[in-house]
Enzyme design. Structure first.
Site, PDB file in Angstrom:
ATOM      1  N   LYS A 298       0.835  -1.201   0.000  1.00  0.00           N
ATOM      2  CA  LYS A 298       0.000   0.000   0.000  1.00  0.00           C
ATOM      3  C   LYS A 298       0.867   1.246   0.000  1.00  0.00           C
ATOM      4  O   LYS A 298       1.601   1.508   0.945  1.00  0.00           O
ATOM      5  CB  LYS A 298      -0.896   0.046   1.238  1.00  0.00           C
TER       6      LYS A 298
ATOM      7  N   GLU B 150       9.720  15.186  15.945  1.00  0.00           N
ATOM      8  CA  GLU B 150      10.077  15.135  14.527  1.00  0.00           C
ATOM      9  C   GLU B 150       9.199  16.130  13.760  1.00  0.00           C
ATOM     10  O   GLU B 150       7.967  16.028  13.784  1.00  0.00           O
ATOM     11  CB  GLU B 150       9.844  13.716  13.984  1.00  0.00           C
TER      12      GLU B 150
HETATM   13  P1  TAP Z   1       2.105   7.872   8.525  1.00  0.00           P
HETATM   14  O1  TAP Z   1       0.716   8.208   8.915  1.00  0.00           O
HETATM   15  O2  TAP Z   1       2.901   7.047   9.442  1.00  0.00           O
HETATM   16  O3  TAP Z   1       2.022   7.180   7.077  1.00  0.00           O
HETATM   17  C1  TAP Z   1       2.899   6.200   6.599  1.00  0.00           C
HETATM   18  C2  TAP Z   1       2.097   5.089   5.913  1.00  0.00           C
HETATM   19  O4  TAP Z   1       1.259   4.454   6.876  1.00  0.00           O
HETATM   20  C3  TAP Z   1       1.162   5.597   4.839  1.00  0.00           C
HETATM   21  O5  TAP Z   1       1.058   4.658   3.793  1.00  0.00           O
HETATM   22  C4  TAP Z   1      -0.145   5.683   5.590  1.00  0.00           C
HETATM   23  O6  TAP Z   1      -1.250   5.668   4.739  1.00  0.00           O
HETATM   24  C5  TAP Z   1      -0.078   4.439   6.426  1.00  0.00           C
HETATM   25  N1  TAP Z   1      -0.992   4.412   7.563  1.00  0.00           N
HETATM   26  C6  TAP Z   1      -1.608   5.440   8.196  1.00  0.00           C
HETATM   27  N2  TAP Z   1      -2.377   4.976   9.209  1.00  0.00           N
HETATM   28  C7  TAP Z   1      -2.246   3.627   9.213  1.00  0.00           C
HETATM   29  C8  TAP Z   1      -2.766   2.575  10.046  1.00  0.00           C
HETATM   30  N3  TAP Z   1      -3.604   2.826  11.068  1.00  0.00           N
HETATM   31  N4  TAP Z   1      -2.384   1.312   9.773  1.00  0.00           N
HETATM   32  C9  TAP Z   1      -1.546   1.027   8.772  1.00  0.00           C
HETATM   33  N5  TAP Z   1      -1.026   1.984   7.952  1.00  0.00           N
HETATM   34  C10 TAP Z   1      -1.366   3.264   8.175  1.00  0.00           C
HETATM   35  O7  TAP Z   1       2.872   9.166   8.238  1.00  0.00           O
HETATM   36  P2  TAP Z   1       2.265  10.506   7.603  1.00  0.00           P
HETATM   37  O8  TAP Z   1       0.902  10.837   8.123  1.00  0.00           O
HETATM   38  O9  TAP Z   1       2.375  10.342   6.172  1.00  0.00           O
HETATM   39  O10 TAP Z   1       3.228  11.572   8.209  1.00  0.00           O
HETATM   40  C11 TAP Z   1       3.113  11.966   9.575  1.00  0.00           C
HETATM   41  C12 TAP Z   1       4.458  12.084  10.189  1.00  0.00           C
HETATM   42  O11 TAP Z   1       5.092  10.812  10.179  1.00  0.00           O
HETATM   43  C13 TAP Z   1       5.419  12.974   9.442  1.00  0.00           C
HETATM   44  O12 TAP Z   1       5.248  14.299   9.700  1.00  0.00           O
HETATM   45  C14 TAP Z   1       6.720  12.430   9.920  1.00  0.00           C
HETATM   46  O13 TAP Z   1       7.013  12.947  11.181  1.00  0.00           O
HETATM   47  C15 TAP Z   1       6.466  10.966  10.014  1.00  0.00           C
HETATM   48  N6  TAP Z   1       6.883  10.240   8.797  1.00  0.00           N
HETATM   49  C16 TAP Z   1       8.016   9.564   8.879  1.00  0.00           C
HETATM   50  C17 TAP Z   1       8.463   8.900   7.768  1.00  0.00           C
HETATM   51  C18 TAP Z   1       9.714   8.139   7.850  1.00  0.00           C
HETATM   52  S1  TAP Z   1      10.475   7.770   6.492  1.00  0.00           S
HETATM   53  N7  TAP Z   1      10.188   7.734   8.984  1.00  0.00           N
HETATM   54  C19 TAP Z   1       7.771   8.921   6.581  1.00  0.00           C
HETATM   55  C20 TAP Z   1       6.585   9.613   6.523  1.00  0.00           C
HETATM   56  C21 TAP Z   1       6.161  10.275   7.657  1.00  0.00           C
HETATM   57  P3  TAP Z   1      -1.906   7.069   4.294  1.00  0.00           P
HETATM   58  O14 TAP Z   1      -0.828   7.881   3.682  1.00  0.00           O
HETATM   59  O15 TAP Z   1      -2.881   6.617   3.324  1.00  0.00           O
HETATM   60  O16 TAP Z   1      -2.468   7.674   5.533  1.00  0.00           O
END
Ligand code: TAP
Length: 496
Positions: A193, A400
């Site tokens: 996904k 973060e």
């Molecule tokens: P997340 O919510 O963690 O998203 C990462 C992945 O998880 C996306 O594919 C997301 O899908 C999915 N996801 C969300 N809720 C889920 C659940 N309950 N069960 C399983 N998968 C789920 O991150 P974000 O909202 O994109 O970003 C929020 C913060 O996370 C950022 O500001 C940053 O601090 C951190 N972040 C960290 C990283 C790395 S590389 N460490 C990458 C991205 C973000 P959807 O996108 O469809 O919600």
């Protein structure tokens, strides 16, 4: 619904037409979701909707998992020799490379990253990961173990079966490659996904998966909302392992769902608040360049971002002068302009989150050294921002931010720098800048982090393991180590 999105790129750096299928890719075909859901894809440069793509639910994940299970049993896994799996991975790498500019353009359009950087880091990085694991596919071996004279034993590193992958929006294609390449090399099938914010390159690669020869059902790509489709992967009873990259908050939910369902194996690559430590004796030009790369790469949207910058007092003024000049010189704007370093943040939500942190930095008494404002009046652009006079309990030091915001802290002694650098719940990476090799090694070994960069920053390598200590994750990606996440070790005892 199961149609296509066509975009005509007429930009300074790329001209061409891209056609992206928008359905769910299950069992080698694009299909409509059971509940006919969609999600909008937004251009972060102006906030306008580019297209909508199919959004799956738990029902689609179950269909994809069934297809992946059948493929594993009949057409993949132990049925296909590693040499054949490696050939397909190499073919996929070649196909991706042949379409490198188109993929980079889609990444620039959907994520807002600079086209010229996406070419090298995102698409080039994905090609490199596919080739690297293509090389491993026929070298995944166990051991023969001496037991006693009546018996011999050996181990087999068998594929796990159906694995789930949930990836973020900051490096969509590269993260896809980090997940699928070792999983396929080891003989697993996949249900992946992408982030709902960035589905385009994952969809565009599907026809290449078919062309590369992967049998139907080996790789399934199901877009959808995290709380629905991602959660369904974590809860699914067929999926026996989940690999996740994203926030620590969601990482916890995935572990919980895995524990409550079938105890699937979990690897997590989570957040960070990585320190960069600059000692008095550094090569100043080099340190400024790398510290800037550490925090501003990909608009600060990197889990390894060096967002806490510790500067020793003797070089503090000289460093800050040059560092501010460097940050101010970074070209912010159109991702397709040839000299752009930084484009917009990925979404309205991330933009607001980062601006909220900038506000909190000011309110909690940090000094705004440069930046801190929105750039332009449309889209999600934020100026490279540096705070000084930061204190350990400030939100901008503890949490973060995932944006172009650096928190600078002055220090006196090595011990003080190490103690403050380790004062975090995260442990993903660190960078140490000094000409003293003994000190470099001492500090690199003292920081509680999965990666330590010396006189460089934020530059992973496909052959080197990558992952976190503490709440930055579980397990390692990249290198030979990643294969451990995708294999079950079987011990065979033979009575001779
Ligand atoms: P997340 O919510 O963690 O998203 C990462 C992945 O998880 C996306 O594919 C997301 O899908 C999915 N996801 C969300 N809720 C889920 C659940 N309950 N069960 C399983 N998968 C789920 O991150 P974000 O909202 O994109 O970003 C929020 C913060 O996370 C950022 O500001 C940053 O601090 C951190 N972040 C960290 C990283 C790395 S590389 N460490 C990458 C991205 C973000 P959807 O996108 O469809 O919600």
């Amino acid at each position: 619904m199961s149609s296509t999105f066509t975009y005509n790129f007429d930009t300074p750096t790329y001209k061409g037409v891209s056609t992206v299928p928008t359905g769910l890719f299950i069992n080698g075909k694009f299909v409509d979701p059971v509940e006919k859901g969609t999600l909008d894809v937004v251009n972060p440069v102006n906030g306008k909707v580019l297209t909508s793509v199919a959004a799956g639910t738990a029902a689609d994940i179950e269909i994809a998992a069934q297809a992946a299970k059948k493929a594993y049993k009949e057409r993949w896994g132990l049925k296909v020799p590693g040499t054949e799996r490696g050939k397909m991975l190499n073919k996929l790498a070649d196909l991706l490379e042949a379409n490198l500019d188109e993929f980079a353009a889609l990444e620039a359009l959907n994520v807002g990253k600079a086209f010229n950087m996406a070419r090298i880091m995102d698409v080039g990085g994905a090609v490199g990961a596919l080739r690297y694991y293509a090389g491993w596919a026929d070298k995944i071996q166990g051991k023969t173990i001496e037991t006693n004279e009546l018996k011999m034993a050996y181990t087999r590193h068998e594929p796990i079966g159906v694995v789930g992958a949930i990836i973020p929006w900051n490096f969509p294609l590269a993260m896809l490659s980090w997940k699928i390449a070792p999983a396929l090399a080891a003989g697993n099938t996949i249900v992946l996904k992408p982030s709902e914010l960035t589905p385009l390159t994952a969809l565009r690669i599907c026809p290449l998966l078919v062309e590369a020869g992967f049998p139907d059902g080996v790789i399934n790509i199901v877009n959808g909302h995290g709380s629905i489709t991602g959660q369904a992967i974590s809860e699914n009873m067929i999926i026996e392992k989940v690999a996740f990259t994203g926030s620590t908050l969601v990482g916890r939910k995935i572990m919980e769902a895995a524990a409550k369902s079938n105890l699937k194996k979990v690897t997590l690559e989570l957040g960070g608040k990585s320190p960069s430590i600059i000692f008095d004796d550094v090569d100043l030009e080099q340190a400024v360049k790398w510290v800037g790369h550490g925090i501003f790469l990909n608009h600060g949207q990197a889990c390894t971002a060096g967002s806490r910058i510790f500067v020793q007092e003797g070089i503090y003024d000289a460093f800050m002068k040059k560092f501010a000049e460097h940050a101010s010189s970074l070209k912010l704007g159109d991702p397709f302009a040839p000299d752009t370093y930084q484009g917009p943040q990925v979404s309205q939500g991330q933009f607001e989150r980062i601006m909220g942190y900038i506000k909190s930095g000011k309110e909690e008494g940090a000094t705004l050294h440069i930046g801190g404002e929105r750039h332009g009046d449309e889209g999600y652009f934020i100026q490279p921002t540096i705070f000084t006079d930061c204190k350990p309990d400030m939100k901008i030091v503890r949490e973060e931010i995932f944006g172009p915001v650096a928190a600078v802290i002055k220090f006196t002694t090595e011990e003080e720098a190490i103690e403050q650098a380790n004062d975090t719940l995260y442990g993903l990476a660190c960078s140490v800048f000094t000409k003293d090799i003994n000190r470099a090694i001492r500090v690199a070994h003292s920081i509680e982090a999965g990666t330590a960069w010396v006189n460089c920053s934020n530059i992973p390598d496909v052959g080197v393991p990558f992952g976190g200590f503490k709440q930055s994750g579980i397990g390692r990606e990249l290198g030979e180590y990643a294969l451990e996440n995708y294999t079950n070790v079987k011990a065979v005892h033979i009575n001779t």
